[in-house]
Scaffold this motif. Structure first.
Motif, PDB file in Angstrom:
ATOM      1  N   ILE A 159       1.780   1.147  -2.545  1.00 20.67           N
ATOM      2  CA  ILE A 159       3.013   0.445  -2.914  1.00 20.67           C
ATOM      3  C   ILE A 159       3.984   0.435  -1.746  1.00 20.67           C
ATOM      4  O   ILE A 159       4.756  -0.524  -1.566  1.00 20.67           O
ATOM      5  N   ALA A 160       3.935   1.481  -0.918  1.00 19.85           N
ATOM      6  CA  ALA A 160       4.791   1.490   0.277  1.00 19.85           C
ATOM      7  C   ALA A 160       4.456   0.321   1.194  1.00 19.85           C
ATOM      8  O   ALA A 160       5.355  -0.311   1.780  1.00 19.85           O
ATOM      9  N   ASP A 161       3.151   0.011   1.322  1.00 22.54           N
ATOM     10  CA  ASP A 161       2.753  -1.159   2.113  1.00 22.54           C
ATOM     11  C   ASP A 161       3.298  -2.444   1.495  1.00 22.54           C
ATOM     12  O   ASP A 161       3.730  -3.362   2.204  1.00 22.54           O
ATOM     13  N   PHE A 162       3.290  -2.498   0.167  1.00 23.60           N
ATOM     14  CA  PHE A 162       3.825  -3.678  -0.507  1.00 23.60           C
ATOM     15  C   PHE A 162       5.323  -3.822  -0.240  1.00 23.60           C
ATOM     16  O   PHE A 162       5.802  -4.930   0.055  1.00 23.60           O
ATOM     17  N   VAL A 163       6.057  -2.729  -0.351  1.00 17.72           N
ATOM     18  CA  VAL A 163       7.507  -2.792  -0.144  1.00 17.72           C
ATOM     19  C   VAL A 163       7.808  -3.293   1.267  1.00 17.72           C
ATOM     20  O   VAL A 163       8.701  -4.140   1.477  1.00 17.72           O
ATOM     21  N   LYS A 164       7.064  -2.797   2.242  1.00 17.12           N
ATOM     22  CA  LYS A 164       7.265  -3.239   3.622  1.00 17.12           C
ATOM     23  C   LYS A 164       6.998  -4.736   3.759  1.00 17.12           C
ATOM     24  O   LYS A 164       7.773  -5.470   4.381  1.00 17.12           O
ATOM     25  N   ARG A 165       5.887  -5.201   3.132  1.00 12.84           N
ATOM     26  CA  ARG A 165       5.558  -6.625   3.204  1.00 12.84           C
ATOM     27  C   ARG A 165       6.591  -7.447   2.430  1.00 12.84           C
ATOM     28  O   ARG A 165       6.993  -8.527   2.871  1.00 12.84           O
TER      29      ARG A 165
END
Length: 550
Positions: free
Chosen positions: A501-507
């Motif tokens: 989810i951290a990758d999603f937030v960054k994207r």
């Protein structure tokens, strides 16, 4: 075949056809199977790639491509609708009934064939699976087409050319069964033939199987796609043949383990309203001696076929209700022979368990809204109740009228009435399920967000995957953290996946515009973290958001 009234026959066939196709469009696609098997063909049409099956733009090799092609062709011809998505199982289900009619008539007489077809028309589980988008009805049809064609080729006194044609049809049907669901298309009929040989001590037919031309037809049907898809996707062979066949059968890798007796209640309920008659006919078939050594016993062959289906999937570590459906057409042929042969006064007693089951069904329908565990999962359960009561009454009334007509020796009319009771029962149960649409389908929430959609913008599925979202959105989504059945495809194309989810937030923060689907708990968690999200629509299971615009 003589009917007391040909009008009753015509009316019966008309009602069957109308009821059979009545609700294909009305019901929205439900998760998981219907969404999955509607989406793969949609992506074939959208991409133009009819070789490599993809689900949510990820390689998906769990099953062969025949039904995907059939549904994709339906989309091309008629457009993307609920009914065009379900057309293949509905058509193959109806063709299966016609196959029973033809086979029963050729093996046991014209009236026996019709009565068997009528019986299958009202078999509850068969009707349900013919109207639900899955792969089971297609493979059921082709497996039984192969078995029936072989049985018809073994009739005494048959001309060599006719025998050859039936055997060629059997080989082609085996190939289409393999293209429908894999190696069971060969394993199950082969096991039935071997077991029949051992039981009957009959081996001569093995020399008359048209091996050279038959295998050529089988390979012509199956090999081209398997070769092409393997050349384009080297990983296909191991996943499809090893993982999806041997590991599925021998291990609990798919998490569908059930006890060995699992299919007993499935058969008892699913073959209503004919199950006790079927079981009685099986017992008679076992006890009836073979009069002439080497004589082909079509009844025993069909019984052995049913036993192989039931035994094979009972032994498997992967079980689903639909797996034993291929035994139903063969069972219906035997039921048709029993109705044609036995006295109506004997047959009437087989309606008593159906009446009792129908009354239990009525009682369960009346009680369902009181079950708090069900209501907590789906608050719309009370809306389903009238449909369930109607379904139960259709089955019960059909069996009561059938009892009376059997007692009066009006066996054909009785069979049609009981069959219509089963058909209407199954269809009302399915149609009423539309009351549970919001919890089972993404259709409602998609209608709310469609005005905001832009297919050129990113759309993320965060820690969830709703199989019916993509068919109704008519686009794919980027998976975030959640893998499940898409795990194999993600392994092959990891660049299409965000692992955390951290990758999603960054994207998400980098995107100027984007959409996302989240479960409520993930939405609340991200909202608490201050992730900017504008809610477009939500329900008890899903929240669809977009990135707020400045």
């Amino acid at each position: 075949m003589e009917f007391r009234s040909r009008r009753s026959l015509f009316l019966f066939l008309l009602i069957v056809v109308v009821v059979w196709f009545s609700n294909l469009e009305y019901r929205k696609l439900v998760r998981p199977d219907e969404g999955r098997y509607a989406e793969i063909p949609r992506e074939m049409v959208a991409s133009g790639d009819w070789v490599t099956p993809r689900l949510n733009d990820l390689k998906y090799f769990e099953k062969p491509a025949l039904q995907y092609w059939a549904t994709a062709a339906s989309y091309e011809l008629f457009g993307e609708h609920n009914w065009s998505a379900r057309l293949w199982p509905a058509l193959t289900g109806l063709l299966g009934i016609l196959a029973v009619w033809l086979t029963g008539a050729r093996l046991f007489g014209a009236r026996a064939g019709f009565l068997g077809a009528a019986a299958l028309t009202g078999s509850i589980l068969y009707v349900v699976l013919a109207h639900v988008l899955s792969l089971d009805m297609g493979v059921c049809f082709f497996l039984n087409l192969a078995v029936f064609a072989f049985a018809l080729s073994r009739r005494p006194g048959i001309d060599n050319a006719i025998e050859r044609n039936w055997l060629w049809l059997a080989w082609v049907a085996l190939g289409l069964a393999v293209l429908s669901k894999g190696l069971i298309g060969l394993v199950l009929p082969g096991a039935a033939l071997v077991l029949y040989s051992l039981v009957q001590r009959e081996f001569g037919f093995w020399l008359r199987m048209r091996w050279f031309s038959g295998l050529a037809l089988l390979l012509l049907v199956t090999v081209p796609w398997f070769v092409i898809v393997s050349l384009k996707n080297p990983e296909f062979f191991h996943f499809f043949f090893i993982h999806e066949h041997f590991e599925r059968f021998l291990t609990k890798v798919h998490g569908r383990y059930q006890p060995g007796w699992y299919f007993i209640p499935v058969l008892l309920v699913g073959f209503m309203p004919w199950v006790t008659l079927f079981l009685a006919e099986c017992w008679k078939t076992v006890r009836t001696p073979t009069r002439v050594r080497g004589e082909f016993r079509a009844d025993r062959f069909l019984l052995i076929w049913a036993v192989v289906i039931f035994g094979f999937f009972s032994a498997s570590h992967s079980k689903l209700i639909s797996y034993i459906i291929p035994l139903f057409p063969a069972g219906a042929v035997l039921v048709g022979r029993a109705i044609d042969r036995d006295a109506g006064r004997t047959l009437r007693w087989h309606m008593v368990p159906v009446i009792l089951f129908g009354l239990i069904y009525v009682g369960a329908a009346l009680w369902v809204p009181n079950l708090e565990s069900i209501r907590n999962d789906n608050p719309d359960v009370p809306a389903y109740q009238p449909w369930l009561i109607g379904a139960a009454l259709a089955l019960t009334v059909g069996a009561i009228v059938g009892f009376i007509l059997f007692q009066r020796e009006r066996k054909t009319l009785a069979t049609m009435v009981v069959a219509l009771g089963g058909l209407i029962c199954a269809q009302l149960t399915l149609t009423g399920h539309e009351t549970q649409r919001e919890s089972m389908s993404a259709w409602d929430i998609v209608q709310k967000v469609k005005p905001y959609m832009d297919d050129s913008l990113p759309f993320y599925s965060v820690n969830t995957y709703d199989q019916t979202l993509q068919p109704y959105l008519k686009r794919t989504t980027t998976m975030v953290q959640y893998k499940d059945e898409l795990d194999f495809g993600i392994q092959q194309e990891p660049e299409k996946f965000l692992p955390t989810i951290a990758d999603f937030v960054k994207r998400w923060e980098a995107d100027q515009k984007a959409f996302a689907l989240l479960p409520p708990d993930a939405f609340e968690q991200l909202q608490a973290q201050g992730v900017p999200m504008e809610v477009l629509a939500r329900d008890s299971r899903r929240v669809i958001v977009r990135k707020p615009q400045p």
